[in-house]
Design a protein around this motif. Structure first.
Motif, PDB file in Angstrom:
ATOM      1  N   UNK A  25     -16.795  41.846-124.239  1.00 15.58           N
ATOM      2  CA  UNK A  25     -18.271  42.232-124.280  1.00 15.58           C
ATOM      3  C   UNK A  25     -18.684  43.399-123.039  1.00 15.58           C
ATOM      4  N   UNK A  26     -19.271  44.502-123.621  1.00 19.22           N
ATOM      5  CA  UNK A  26     -19.579  45.668-122.596  1.00 19.22           C
ATOM      6  C   UNK A  26     -20.839  46.352-122.870  1.00 19.22           C
ATOM      7  N   UNK A  27     -21.055  47.734-122.362  1.00 16.63           N
ATOM      8  CA  UNK A  27     -22.581  48.241-122.575  1.00 16.63           C
ATOM      9  C   UNK A  27     -22.484  48.989-123.624  1.00 16.63           C
ATOM     10  N   UNK A  28     -21.418  49.133-124.499  1.00 17.36           N
ATOM     11  CA  UNK A  28     -21.344  49.690-125.724  1.00 17.36           C
ATOM     12  C   UNK A  28     -21.184  48.887-126.934  1.00 17.36           C
ATOM     13  N   UNK A  29     -21.427  49.061-128.020  1.00 19.78           N
ATOM     14  CA  UNK A  29     -21.199  48.199-129.058  1.00 19.78           C
ATOM     15  C   UNK A  29     -19.881  48.419-129.965  1.00 19.78           C
ATOM     16  N   UNK A  30     -18.955  48.717-129.103  1.00 24.37           N
ATOM     17  CA  UNK A  30     -17.447  48.853-129.835  1.00 24.37           C
ATOM     18  C   UNK A  30     -16.884  49.951-129.332  1.00 24.37           C
ATOM     19  N   UNK A  31     -15.805  50.278-129.987  1.00 26.60           N
ATOM     20  CA  UNK A  31     -14.954  51.343-129.583  1.00 26.60           C
ATOM     21  C   UNK A  31     -15.610  52.496-130.332  1.00 26.60           C
ATOM     22  N   UNK A  32     -15.692  53.769-129.540  1.00 30.64           N
ATOM     23  CA  UNK A  32     -16.171  55.030-129.968  1.00 30.64           C
ATOM     24  C   UNK A  32     -14.921  56.020-130.316  1.00 30.64           C
ATOM     25  N   UNK A  33     -15.194  57.187-130.963  1.00 27.03           N
ATOM     26  CA  UNK A  33     -14.260  58.233-131.222  1.00 27.03           C
ATOM     27  C   UNK A  33     -14.062  58.929-129.785  1.00 27.03           C
ATOM     28  N   UNK A  34     -15.136  58.952-128.873  1.00 26.69           N
ATOM     29  CA  UNK A  34     -15.126  59.337-127.580  1.00 26.69           C
ATOM     30  C   UNK A  34     -16.125  58.721-126.699  1.00 26.69           C
ATOM     31  N   UNK A  35     -16.260  59.123-125.616  1.00 23.14           N
ATOM     32  CA  UNK A  35     -17.264  58.563-124.663  1.00 23.14           C
ATOM     33  C   UNK A  35     -18.625  58.816-125.153  1.00 23.14           C
ATOM     34  N   UNK A  36     -19.308  57.985-125.567  1.00 19.50           N
ATOM     35  CA  UNK A  36     -20.517  58.234-126.096  1.00 19.50           C
ATOM     36  C   UNK A  36     -21.753  58.793-124.886  1.00 19.50           C
ATOM     37  N   UNK A  37     -21.121  58.899-123.769  1.00 16.31           N
ATOM     38  CA  UNK A  37     -22.192  59.518-122.802  1.00 16.31           C
ATOM     39  C   UNK A  37     -22.123  60.881-122.716  1.00 16.31           C
ATOM     40  N   UNK A  38     -20.873  61.442-123.081  1.00 14.83           N
ATOM     41  CA  UNK A  38     -20.742  62.880-123.248  1.00 14.83           C
ATOM     42  C   UNK A  38     -21.080  63.171-124.717  1.00 14.83           C
ATOM     43  N   UNK A  39     -20.549  62.485-125.771  1.00 16.32           N
ATOM     44  CA  UNK A  39     -21.061  63.049-127.120  1.00 16.32           C
ATOM     45  C   UNK A  39     -21.951  61.858-127.720  1.00 16.32           C
ATOM     46  N   UNK A  40     -23.434  62.329-127.972  1.00 15.17           N
ATOM     47  CA  UNK A  40     -24.260  61.310-128.318  1.00 15.17           C
ATOM     48  C   UNK A  40     -24.263  61.109-129.702  1.00 15.17           C
ATOM     49  N   UNK A  41     -23.414  61.795-130.377  1.00 18.20           N
ATOM     50  CA  UNK A  41     -23.063  61.382-132.112  1.00 18.20           C
ATOM     51  C   UNK A  41     -21.718  61.106-131.976  1.00 18.20           C
ATOM     52  N   UNK A  42     -21.109  60.190-131.311  1.00 24.44           N
ATOM     53  CA  UNK A  42     -19.602  59.949-131.274  1.00 24.44           C
ATOM     54  C   UNK A  42     -19.826  58.786-132.465  1.00 24.44           C
ATOM     55  N   UNK A  43     -18.492  58.675-133.151  1.00 24.01           N
ATOM     56  CA  UNK A  43     -18.472  57.709-134.317  1.00 24.01           C
ATOM     57  C   UNK A  43     -17.898  56.580-133.888  1.00 24.01           C
ATOM     58  N   UNK A  44     -18.688  55.466-134.339  1.00 20.83           N
ATOM     59  CA  UNK A  44     -18.075  54.135-133.995  1.00 20.83           C
ATOM     60  C   UNK A  44     -17.146  53.844-134.880  1.00 20.83           C
ATOM     61  N   UNK A  45     -15.904  53.216-134.388  1.00 22.83           N
ATOM     62  CA  UNK A  45     -15.041  52.616-135.383  1.00 22.83           C
ATOM     63  C   UNK A  45     -14.995  51.268-135.659  1.00 22.83           C
ATOM     64  N   UNK A  46     -14.926  50.788-136.902  1.00 23.33           N
ATOM     65  CA  UNK A  46     -14.893  49.434-137.217  1.00 23.33           C
ATOM     66  C   UNK A  46     -13.527  48.703-136.734  1.00 23.33           C
ATOM     67  N   UNK A  47     -12.407  49.525-137.071  1.00 19.38           N
ATOM     68  CA  UNK A  47     -11.300  49.028-136.555  1.00 19.38           C
ATOM     69  C   UNK A  47     -10.361  49.993-135.916  1.00 19.38           C
ATOM     70  N   UNK A  48      -9.287  49.596-135.041  1.00 21.59           N
ATOM     71  CA  UNK A  48      -8.470  50.551-134.671  1.00 21.59           C
ATOM     72  C   UNK A  48      -7.128  49.824-134.246  1.00 21.59           C
ATOM     73  N   UNK A  49      -5.922  50.413-134.634  1.00 23.01           N
ATOM     74  CA  UNK A  49      -4.821  49.894-134.392  1.00 23.01           C
ATOM     75  C   UNK A  49      -4.362  49.659-132.851  1.00 23.01           C
ATOM     76  N   UNK A  50      -3.517  48.577-132.577  1.00 25.86           N
ATOM     77  CA  UNK A  50      -3.132  48.443-131.429  1.00 25.86           C
ATOM     78  C   UNK A  50      -2.536  49.703-130.645  1.00 25.86           C
TER      79      UNK A  50
END
Length: 417
Positions: free
Chosen positions: A172-197
């Motif tokens: 648990x963190x302050x964002x709701x998942x892993x994004x395509x990049x830092x959402x603090x820099x790119x506000x319209x970053x893509x949230x990934x439903x899944x990602x490989x190890x």
């Protein structure tokens, strides 16, 4: 009934109000019929404050005493969270890292786990307790307290999940998942439903702060089901798994950056066998990780080479090299900061030529020189001057088709442990 390991970082337990929110979240999980182990970091900026106090007393505090000091932050968190859970009418028991069975190598500040014997944790679960464990810490076989380094609470959580055969480990963190990049820099970053190890491990190693690399390594090795989600809402998070579904047409999954970069250059070294082995062997003995290495051409039986280390390791690395001046003569050694490493990662890069060339072109169009380059099958990294980092990340994000129309969710201050 499933067994959940739930890890909450420093901002998630930053004050008593947030501590109570975490307690309710944990209690809800038990009310659903599940067993729960909670791993927590120190509250808010506690760790940084403790470091600052130590530095007021000594510019280079002994590493053993720093571990003694740093582990107190997590002990405060586990006791307070257990009290908050008790107030909700639930049974809770807190354990330090060593009480939870973590045994580590004898290295202060960056210890690795060598064994976990979670018998006390499992017994407390059988008794109906929510178990609260201090992240980031363990003990050597000789009884010395150790810490795992920044990001170590992630590793604690994943390692506990593996040792207890937990059904899932939720970070648990302050964002709701892993994004395509830092959402603090790119506000319209893509949230990934899944990602490989493998993709997540590359992103984590390259600076993405949402998960620690050792935690991802542990998860991959032990096939731990890992989910990253927000402590501020109940949105579905991102699942980290062995084989993630790759979106059609998406070649690059994510863009990471690392500001903790220093370049060291050794000039005028004898161009003979064994020189590199001696230099980098000595750095390894000093527990200094080296990243990108570039050697220049041979002139008059002399060679130059540069490499990058963490900015926090720069002075230590320079001392190691200066100590080799008699065994490995050189003309001079220099260092440079103010650099960042920007990287693109994606499993789709393997079968798509021209991805690196596009990256170089995008960076050049921002008027930025590329100082060093490193590649693998699923990533390309460029070391550049840090002045236009935000512009470069945004331009790369757009160029690889990762922009979305949705606003990324950010729930609070950045978690670091």
């Amino acid at each position: 009934m499933a067994l959940y390991v739930m890890k909450f970082g420093g901002s998630s337990v930053g004050d008593t109000e947030r501590m109570q929110r975490v307690a309710r979240r944990v209690a809800e999980k038990q009310d659903e019929g599940h067993q729960v182990i909670v791993v927590v970091s120190a509250m808010g900026d506690t760790t940084d404050d403790l470091i600052d106090q130590a530095k007021l007393l000594s510019p280079e505090p002994p590493t053993r005493e720093m571990d003694m000091l740093m582990t107190t932050g997590e002990q405060i968190s586990i006791a307070l969270l257990s009290i908050a859970i008790h107030q909700l009418g639930k049974k809770a028991t807190s354990f330090t890292g060593w009480q939870a069975g973590f045994r580590t190598e004898a290295v202060h500040g960056k210890a690795r786990i060598i064994d976990i014997q979670p018998s006390r944790v499992l017994e407390a679960l059988k008794e109906g307790n929510i178990v609260v464990v201090a992240g980031f810490q363990g003990m050597t076989n000789d009884g010395e307290i150790t810490t795992f380094g920044r990001g170590g609470s992630d590793t604690t959580a994943v390692a506990l999940a593996a040792a207890t055969s937990a059904d899932v480990c939720e970070i648990y963190t302050d964002v709701d998942g892993i994004y395509s990049t830092d959402p603090r820099i790119v506000k319209n970053a893509r949230k990934l439903n899944e990602i490989s190890y493998d993709e997540m491990l590359e992103l984590a190693n390259l600076g993405a702060a949402v998960l620690h690399p050792r935690a991802v390594e542990y998860a991959k090795h032990n096939q731990v089901r890992l989910v990253v989600r927000s402590s501020f809402n109940h949105n579905e998070g991102t699942v980290v798994k062995e084989d993630a579904h790759m979106e059609q047409g998406v070649v690059v999954s994510g863009i990471a950056y690392d500001k903790n970069v220093a370049r060291i250059s050794i000039v005028g070294v004898e161009h003979v066998p064994g020189v590199l082995a001696k230099v980098f062997g000595s750095l390894a003995e000093a527990k200094i990780d080296v990243d990108i290495i570039v050697q220049s051409g041979d002139q008059e039986d002399k060679a130059d080479f540069s490499f990058t280390v963490a900015l926090s390791d720069r002075e230590k690395a320079l001392k190691v090299i200066e100590g080799l001046s008699e065994e490995v003569p050189f003309r001079e050694v220099t260092s440079e900061d103010g650099l960042v490493k920007v990287s693109i990662v994606g499993a789709g890069m393997v079968s798509h030529p021209g991805v690196a060339a596009q990256m170089f072109d995008v960076i050049s169009k921002q008027g930025v020189n590329i100082e060093m380059v490193s590649t693998s099958e699923i990533k390309v990294s460029c070391v550049i001057a840090g002045g236009k980092l935000n512009e470069v990340v945004q331009a790369l994000h757009t160029a690889y088709g990762l922009d979305t129309d949705d606003q990324a969710f950010i729930g609070g201050p950045k978690d670091r442990r």
